[in-house]
Design an enzyme around this catalytic site. Structure first.
Site, mmCIF file in Angstrom:
data_model
loop_
_atom_site.group_PDB
_atom_site.id
_atom_site.type_symbol
_atom_site.label_atom_id
_atom_site.label_comp_id
_atom_site.label_asym_id
_atom_site.label_seq_id
_atom_site.Cartn_x
_atom_site.Cartn_y
_atom_site.Cartn_z
ATOM 1 N N GLU A 105 0.751 -1.045 0.288
ATOM 2 C CA GLU A 105 0.133 -0.270 -0.363
ATOM 3 C C GLU A 105 0.861 1.436 -0.307
ATOM 4 O OE1 GLU A 105 -2.457 -1.019 3.283
ATOM 5 O OE2 GLU A 105 -3.675 -0.589 1.820
ATOM 6 N N GLU A 125 -4.587 -9.529 3.280
ATOM 7 C CA GLU A 125 -4.855 -9.248 4.299
ATOM 8 C C GLU A 125 -5.673 -9.936 4.963
ATOM 9 O OE1 GLU A 125 -3.846 -6.502 2.602
ATOM 10 O OE2 GLU A 125 -3.701 -4.430 3.738
HETATM 11 N N1 3HC Z 1 3.991 -8.663 11.020
HETATM 12 C C1 3HC Z 1 4.861 -8.701 12.247
HETATM 13 N N2 3HC Z 1 5.684 -9.748 12.437
HETATM 14 C C2 3HC Z 1 5.488 -10.352 11.103
HETATM 15 C C3 3HC Z 1 5.454 -9.859 9.828
HETATM 16 C C4 3HC Z 1 4.519 -8.867 10.182
HETATM 17 N N3 3HC Z 1 3.279 -8.151 8.654
HETATM 18 N N4 3HC Z 1 5.056 -10.643 8.436
HETATM 19 C C5 3HC Z 1 6.179 -11.191 9.352
HETATM 20 N N5 3HC Z 1 6.616 -11.249 10.260
HETATM 21 C C6 3HC Z 1 7.464 -12.165 11.326
HETATM 22 C C7 3HC Z 1 6.643 -14.032 11.817
HETATM 23 O O1 3HC Z 1 5.967 -13.255 13.231
HETATM 24 C C8 3HC Z 1 8.196 -13.906 11.803
HETATM 25 O O2 3HC Z 1 8.742 -13.876 12.827
HETATM 26 P P1 3HC Z 1 9.883 -14.385 14.157
HETATM 27 O O3 3HC Z 1 11.062 -14.543 13.253
HETATM 28 O O4 3HC Z 1 10.048 -14.008 14.945
HETATM 29 O O5 3HC Z 1 9.248 -15.839 13.895
HETATM 30 C C9 3HC Z 1 8.963 -13.922 11.139
HETATM 31 O O6 3HC Z 1 8.733 -11.888 10.823
HETATM 32 C C10 3HC Z 1 9.665 -14.356 9.696
HETATM 33 O O7 3HC Z 1 8.294 -14.427 8.734
HETATM 34 P P2 3HC Z 1 8.031 -16.147 8.283
HETATM 35 O O8 3HC Z 1 8.124 -17.000 9.447
HETATM 36 O O9 3HC Z 1 6.594 -16.350 7.527
HETATM 37 O O10 3HC Z 1 8.969 -16.212 6.984
HETATM 38 P P3 3HC Z 1 8.400 -16.733 5.707
HETATM 39 O O11 3HC Z 1 9.796 -15.941 4.540
HETATM 40 O O12 3HC Z 1 8.206 -17.597 5.451
HETATM 41 O O13 3HC Z 1 7.773 -15.694 5.217
HETATM 42 C C11 3HC Z 1 6.305 -13.716 4.757
HETATM 43 C C12 3HC Z 1 7.668 -14.610 4.884
HETATM 44 C C13 3HC Z 1 6.347 -14.034 3.449
HETATM 45 C C14 3HC Z 1 6.644 -11.800 5.073
HETATM 46 C C15 3HC Z 1 5.736 -13.572 5.390
HETATM 47 O O14 3HC Z 1 5.657 -13.777 6.580
HETATM 48 C C16 3HC Z 1 4.337 -13.407 5.355
HETATM 49 O O15 3HC Z 1 3.126 -13.832 4.607
HETATM 50 N N6 3HC Z 1 3.676 -12.007 6.404
HETATM 51 C C17 3HC Z 1 2.335 -11.421 6.964
HETATM 52 C C18 3HC Z 1 2.162 -10.653 4.950
HETATM 53 C C19 3HC Z 1 1.123 -9.714 5.568
HETATM 54 O O16 3HC Z 1 -0.004 -11.470 6.041
HETATM 55 N N7 3HC Z 1 0.809 -8.443 5.130
HETATM 56 C C20 3HC Z 1 -0.549 -7.916 5.580
HETATM 57 C C21 3HC Z 1 -0.199 -7.722 7.198
HETATM 58 S S1 3HC Z 1 -2.195 -6.789 7.140
HETATM 59 C C22 3HC Z 1 -1.423 -5.535 6.544
HETATM 60 O O17 3HC Z 1 -0.482 -4.722 6.165
HETATM 61 C C23 3HC Z 1 -2.743 -4.450 7.206
HETATM 62 C C24 3HC Z 1 -3.031 -2.900 6.572
HETATM 63 O O18 3HC Z 1 -3.585 -3.224 5.279
HETATM 64 C C25 3HC Z 1 -2.598 -1.749 7.075
#
Ligand code: 3HC
Length: 687
Positions: A105, A125
């Site tokens: 975004e 999301e």
């Molecule tokens: N917030 C906080 N921590 C996050 C995070 C996030 N959005 N995304 C990943 N992390 C953290 C994980 O908890 C993990 O922490 P740790 O090492 O302490 O266990 C670390 O980052 C690594 O994550 P993964 O183990 O999942 O690593 P991968 O390499 O397998 O995947 C990723 C990386 C594809 C970025 C995956 O973590 C993911 O899909 N993250 C979520 C993405 C997401 O859903 N984003 C949208 C959030 S909601 C939002 O943005 C609202 C907005 O519209 C206002």
């Protein structure tokens, strides 16, 4: 200067770099850093333009999910996006890794987007029970076709920016150095009129076509669409109709409301608890190297595990009886053939994977294996003998693993004579599909073995969860409690179909009696007999399952169990014979059947699971409530959007009701609240 947002100047262009490992999540500090950076870009006469870039492995992967349980703190993400979009100087977002959610975004708010090959962009999301909350539903349909915007936001699935370049998710792909290319591009925009994405309306020129796509999405979502899905469609529909700032406000209202829903809280928990569960304990050493795996048993379970290992790049040798060798090859090959037919795998990939498989009837063939796992029937003597043989052939230090579901891991470890190398690796069926996996740590399992077991589980793309050695470990203990609660309800007056329907309405794909009929009633019957449950003192014992088996009703395989089945069909049909057995057993106990509501069924089953989970925590079999939740979701079909039994109980306010349960427990020892749960309630602690 902000620790997490670094600003440097190169050639008159500000390089605004987000440095918040591991995924540059947009925490409050990052948001503040970005707002400050934009203010500096706007006011510094020496700066003509800016690029936004992520340090390390990725452009920001989203808002910081860990902040969602607290009130939103300023500056909010929409403020950051507005600061970027309204910057009087060109801002170019330079993407790599996974630009997701709030990360994408902020990129959408920039004046242009560049990405390296392999970058994935998306708005996932919905997978967290929410929706984009910083302009995603308003800016994306201004940049790409409405069908693509709907698809990206409603599916939550990221796309490869380079492979979908023509769609407009980004403006250019950069082969070389990303920052340099971004700077050059940003400079090329200097002096030209800037067109904020929020002011663009070209994609709205065909109003009818736009509305038709929205209507189609709404029809497809159906009347039962989740709140998040409905809100997303409403906001995308509003994008061409409302002034941009009002569209943003509408989206934000929906986002903040959704963030507070039970489903969103549950899904956040699942996200974070999964990542916590699969981590080996911090005090463990580096894992040993595993490249060759030996698997005893090429049945359904052994073949599924073999496929998981081959997929992960391991060489696998399967040991089977001579007459079963070809069958084993065919079974593993069949799984791959089906994957090729469904287009999930290329024929070349299948052939490469199968080239790493060998089958052998000689136990000595395991001599060079680094990890040896047995997946033979769950019979104590059979497995004990097998581990004596394995120990005779395995190289020193090889990991010896059992896939038992119920047997005592310490006992088997002893028979191997190498208890320090021994561990339980409990897979769930079908093993090549199910992600759940219990790492059962025995009394003498060494730290190196535990570390290697976790590394192996993660390498084969499972979600390894730690369990101490105890009857049924974690998953089957909670499952047994669930089934026992269902049996109590059955004996008290609910029918199998009422219980199944209630649990399907709760979110399980199948109810407990459908599952029992599918799996075979004789399996749990044998286990109950082995444990002598019928004669255990002080425990209420429901004989209905035994009576079904005594009448030859073993489930689908005999076309009758709790239900009956027409030939060749798996549709459960109510069977008067089964009803008569249930009635007879109730009468034998002097039970007058009562009406039981769907709500009571759901609540009772949930409490039973939660309470068993509490006992597992009490006994230190499970380390965290979240581990129990993850196993139940990934292995045993508990609905993800409810967060697992522990989280669901907390969100339903059931932890606070334990006092009621205590009274209840006087008649029924099964429901005695565990110490861990009582403490949790007393301390007000959250799971
Ligand atoms: N917030 C906080 N921590 C996050 C995070 C996030 N959005 N995304 C990943 N992390 C953290 C994980 O908890 C993990 O922490 P740790 O090492 O302490 O266990 C670390 O980052 C690594 O994550 P993964 O183990 O999942 O690593 P991968 O390499 O397998 O995947 C990723 C990386 C594809 C970025 C995956 O973590 C993911 O899909 N993250 C979520 C993405 C997401 O859903 N984003 C949208 C959030 S909601 C939002 O943005 C609202 C907005 O519209 C206002």
């Amino acid at each position: 200067m902000s620790e997490v947002v670094k600003v440097s100047a190169r050639d008159g262009v500000a390089v605004v770099e987000v440095c918040n490992p591991p995924v540059n999540a947009l925490s409050q500090a990052v948001r503040q850093g970005l707002v400050d950076a934009m203010a500096r870009v706007a006011s510094d006469d020496g700066i003509q333009a800016a690029i936004l870039i992520g340090a390390g492995r990725t452009f920001p992967a989203g808002a910081d999910i860990r902040e969602f349980d607290a009130p939103a703190q300023e500056p909010h993400l929409p403020d950051v996006c507005n600061a970027i979009e309204n910057c009087p100087k060109p801002v170019v977002a330079c993407l790599h890794g996974t630009a997701l959610g709030g990360g994408y975004e902020i990129a959408l708010a920039a004046h242009a987007r560049l990405a390296t090959p392999g970058t994935r962009v998306g708005l996932p999301e919905i997978g967290l029970g929410v929706m984009p909350g910083a302009g995603g539903t308003q800016r994306l349909p201004r940049l790409v076709a409405v069908e693509d915007a709907l698809s990206m936001i409603l599916s939550g699935a990221p796309v490869d920016a380079a492979k979908t370049r023509e769609k407009g998710y980004v403006d250019g792909i950069v082969e070389g150095d990303l920052a340099s290319a971004g700077i050059t591009f940003a400079k090329s925009l200097v002096g030209k009129p800037l067109k904020p994405v929020g002011a663009r309306r070209e994609r709205f020129s065909d109003g009818f076509g736009y509305q038709a796509a929205v209507d189609a999405a709404r029809r497809e979502a159906g009347e039962d669409a989740s709140r998040a899905r409905r809100a997303i469609i409403d906001c995308i529909e509003a994008a061409p109709l409302l002034p941009f700032d009002q569209g943003l406000a509408l989206e934000r209202d929906h986002f903040l409301e959704l963030r507070e829903t039970v489903e969103a809280k549950a899904l956040r928990h699942v996200f974070l608890a999964t990542r916590l569960a699969v981590k080996p304990r911090p005090d463990l050493p580096e894992p040993a190297n595993v490249s060759q795996v030996a698997i005893f048993g090429g049945g359904l379970m052994g073949s599924g595990i073999t496929v998981s290992c081959l997929d992960a790049g391991f060489s696998v040798i399967v040991i089977e009886q001579p007459e079963a060798l070809e069958r084993t090859r065919a079974r593993v090959g069949g799984i791959y053939d089906r994957a090729v037919e469904r287009g999930r795998l290329s024929p070349q990939m299948r052939d490469e994977r199968l080239s790493r498989l060998s089958v052998d009837a000689e136990k000595s063939a395991i001599a060079s294996a680094d990890l040896i796992l047995e997946a033979v029937p769950d019979d104590r003597d059979l497995k004990a003998q097998l581990f004596r043989d394995i120990a005779a052939h395995a190289k020193p230090g090889a990991i010896l693993a059992t896939n038992t579901s119920y047997l005592d891991v310490d006992d088997l470890a002893e028979t191997s004579g190498r208890p320090q190398d021994f561990v339980g690796l409990h897979f769930f069926s079908p093993a090549h599909v199910q992600q759940a996996m219990e790492v059962v740590v025995g009394r003498e399992t060494s730290a190196l073995t535990e570390a290697t077991a976790f590394a192996f589980g993660n390498a084969i793309k499972k979600k390894p969860v730690r369990s101490e050695n105890a009857e049924g470990f974690i998953g089957n203990r909670v499952l047994t409690a669930y089934r026992r609660a269902a049996d109590y309800l059955l004996e008290d007056g609910a029918s199998p179909s009422e219980i199944d329907a209630a649990m399907r309405a709760f979110g399980f794909k199948m109810g407990p009696y459908q599952v029992l009929d599918m799996a075979g009633l004789d399996i749990s019957w044998a286990r109950r007999k082995r444990l002598g449950e019928a004669t255990a003192e002080g425990t209420r014992y429901v004989r209905i399952g035994d009576a079904m088996c005594e009448a030859g009703r073993f489930g689908q395989k005999t076309a009758k169990g709790y239900y009956r089945y027409e030939e060749g069909s798996r549709t459960p049909l109510t069977d008067p014979e089964a009803t008569a057995i249930i009635d007879r057993e109730r009468a034998a106990k002097g039970v007058t059947p009562r009406e039981i509501s769907s709500e009571e069924i759901q609540r009772t089953c949930l409490i039973a699971m939660m309470n068993e989970g509490g006992k597992l925590l009490d006994e230190s079999v499970a380390e965290r409530a979240g581990d129990i939740d993850i196993l139940m979701i990934l292995g045993l079909g508990f609905p993800r959007e409810k967060g697992g039994p522990m989280k669901a109980a907390e969100l339903a306010g059931l932890l606070g009701q334990l006092r009621d349960l205590e009274t209840w427990s006087k008649e029924d020892v099964f429901w005695t609240p565990s110490k861990a749960l009582k403490n949790a309630v007393k301390n007000g602690s959250q799971f």
